[in-house]
Write an enzyme that holds these catalytic residues in place. Structure first.
Site, PDB file in Angstrom:
ATOM      1  N   HIS A  33       0.888  -1.165   0.000  1.00 33.71           N
ATOM      2  CA  HIS A  33       0.000   0.000   0.000  1.00 33.71           C
ATOM      3  C   HIS A  33       0.925   1.214   0.000  1.00 33.71           C
ATOM      4  O   HIS A  33       1.646   1.463   0.976  1.00 33.71           O
ATOM      5  CB  HIS A  33      -0.900   0.019   1.231  1.00 33.71           C
ATOM      6  N   SER A  80       6.836  -0.295 -15.524  1.00 31.82           N
ATOM      7  CA  SER A  80       5.747  -1.251 -15.284  1.00 31.82           C
ATOM      8  C   SER A  80       5.059  -1.660 -16.583  1.00 31.82           C
ATOM      9  O   SER A  80       3.829  -1.664 -16.677  1.00 31.82           O
ATOM     10  CB  SER A  80       4.725  -0.646 -14.320  1.00 31.82           C
ATOM     11  N   ASP A  97      -8.802   5.803  -8.261  1.00 34.64           N
ATOM     12  CA  ASP A  97      -9.563   6.694  -9.144  1.00 34.64           C
ATOM     13  C   ASP A  97      -9.037   6.722 -10.574  1.00 34.64           C
ATOM     14  O   ASP A  97      -9.409   7.603 -11.361  1.00 34.64           O
ATOM     15  CB  ASP A  97      -9.623   8.122  -8.583  1.00 34.64           C
TER      16      ASP A  97
END
Length: 437
Positions: free
Chosen positions: A177, A314, A229
């Site tokens: 997180h 990524s 979001d």
């Protein structure tokens, strides 16, 4: 503070990876906080010259970076405690005359780029058996859904909680997180995370996943992430190597991503599936590879940025390259790769690689009206190609052992300059790592 759902995610991951009945071999072998500590130093000199062919200013920067990493051992006992700390610094060697701050190598200061810049970070860590939990502002996860790059003078880092575990033989698992970012050309550790191509930001990122080696030849990976979001993204990989004999082998590598909008959908409606398949044949010092990549969706495949305008690592698709990613809406691309390891010819440490990739059939005609990628609409039917060369030498012995010199050159050409630009780029990297203890 993590939301209840995210707290549950981390709790589940901890319970999963610490629930193994295996003996606590890792922590049991700890020699102590000081005894197992390491202090490492890396100096990196990077020259970056990006020659744009569209009449815009070229991007040229040159700098010297320094990194000092201290990784303590763990205190003895069932639970081990430790700390990781890093200090980063860079010096500007060149970057004026309209070039400053353009390549992401140096740190912008509002008037161009700073002559020097520095930052530091640390993380506390605790280990139980083969499971480690870190908390701090100096985290450097590197996986298919969150890979903080180390391709400039200093690496990108993140703040938050990061759990890794290898309790089960062959299985490496992790979850995190993350609440703040520091880009590789910034000293600010409280930036947002970004969707690199969309240019929109998120306050937090969560991910969970891992890799499992079935054997020395076969492995699988599964990951999931949420950029608050913006999107939820899922990743899968299968990698298989077939050994023909002692000097020949075949390798097959399949990567697939699925990205869906999440929450406020700041990047707009997504629904993108991106996949690639690579087949490689190795014989002695030579490796030949063919690749195919496809983007299915009316938006491009997007991935991590740690600041506005930056792109990190990524994207584990086969045709993601030095200059472009061949990730446009509905784009397909083909690649040919060749790599040579000169160790087979009596020159260990010297490697060479070349690749050519061609992309076509970009189609953004149905891009959603609420999309952050509407600038792609002019790129429909465009075709482009990229050719890369990479040569590196690592000193194998003597006082300069591990000194590396690397030259990377890339050429990109696009038909109508709608979604990108034709350009040439040269990167020259000189690194020297030194371990104090």
């Amino acid at each position: 503070m993590p939301t209840p759902r995210r707290a549950q995610l981390l709790a589940l991951a901890i319970a999963t990876v610490t629930g193994s009945p295996l003996a606590m071999a890792g922590q049991a072998d700890s020699e102590g906080f000081i005894e197992d500590g390491h202090l490492d130093f890396l100096t990196r000199n990077l020259y970056w010259n990006h020659d744009r062919k569209d009449q815009l200013n070229d991007r040229r920067e040159w700098g010297q970076g320094f990194r000092l990493d201290y990784n303590s051992g763990y205190t003895q006992g069932t639970l081990g405690f430790g700390i990781d700390a890093s200090a980063y610094a860079l010096i500007k060697l060149d970057g004026g005359n309209g070039y400053s701050g353009e390549a992401g190598v140096l740190v912008p200061d509002g008037r161009g780029s700073a002559r020097e810049a520095s930052s530091a970070g640390a993380a506390v860590k605790v280990r139980l058996s083969e499971t480690e939990l870190k908390y701090g502002n100096n985290l450097r996860p590197y996986n298919p859904v969150f890979a903080a790059a180390d391709a400039r003078l200093v690496p990108g880092t993140a703040t938050g909680l990061w759990l890794t575990s290898s309790e089960i033989s062959g299985l490496s698992a992790e979850a995190a997180h993350l609440t703040a970012a520091k880009d590789f050309n910034s000293t600010n550790g409280s930036d947002d995370f970004y969707a690199a191509y969309a240019g929109v930001s998120s306050n937090s990122v969560d991910f969970i996943g891992g890799s499992y080696a079935v054997s020395d030849q076969l492995s699988f990976s599964l990951y999931g992430s949420e950029y608050e979001d913006i999107w939820r993204q899922y990743y899968g990989n299968a990698n298989y190597t077939y050994p023909i004999n002692d000097s020949q082998s075949l390798n097959f590598d399949l990567n697939i991503y699925r990205t869906n909008e999440q929450g406020k959908a700041l990047a707009g409606d997504l629904g993108v599936t991106a996949w690639s398949l690579a087949g490689a044949y190795s014989i002695g010092a030579h490796t030949f590879k063919l690749t195919y990549q496809k983007i299915d969706g009316d938006a491009p495949f997007d991935y991590l940025g740690l600041g506005p305008g930056s792109y990190h690592d990524s994207i584990y698709l086969a045709n993601s390259s030095q200059l472009v990613d061949f990730n446009g809406p509905n784009e397909k691309s083909y690649g040919v790769f060749y790599n040579l390891d000169f160790a087979g010819y009596g020159v260990p440490g010297l490697t060479f690689g070349v690749r050519y990739i061609k992309g076509s059939d970009v189609d953004a005609s149905d891009i959603p009206a609420n999309s952050a990628y509407t600038w792609y609409a002019d790129g429909s039917s465009e075709e482009h190609w990229e050719r890369d060369f990479d040569i590196q030498y690592v000193v194998q012995s003597g006082k300069a052992k591990d000194l590396s010199l690397r030259l990377r050159q890339a050429t990109h050409r696009i038909g109508n300059d709608a979604s990108d630009s034709s350009s040439d780029q040269i990167r020259l990297i000189v690194e020297y790592p030194y371990s104090f203890f």
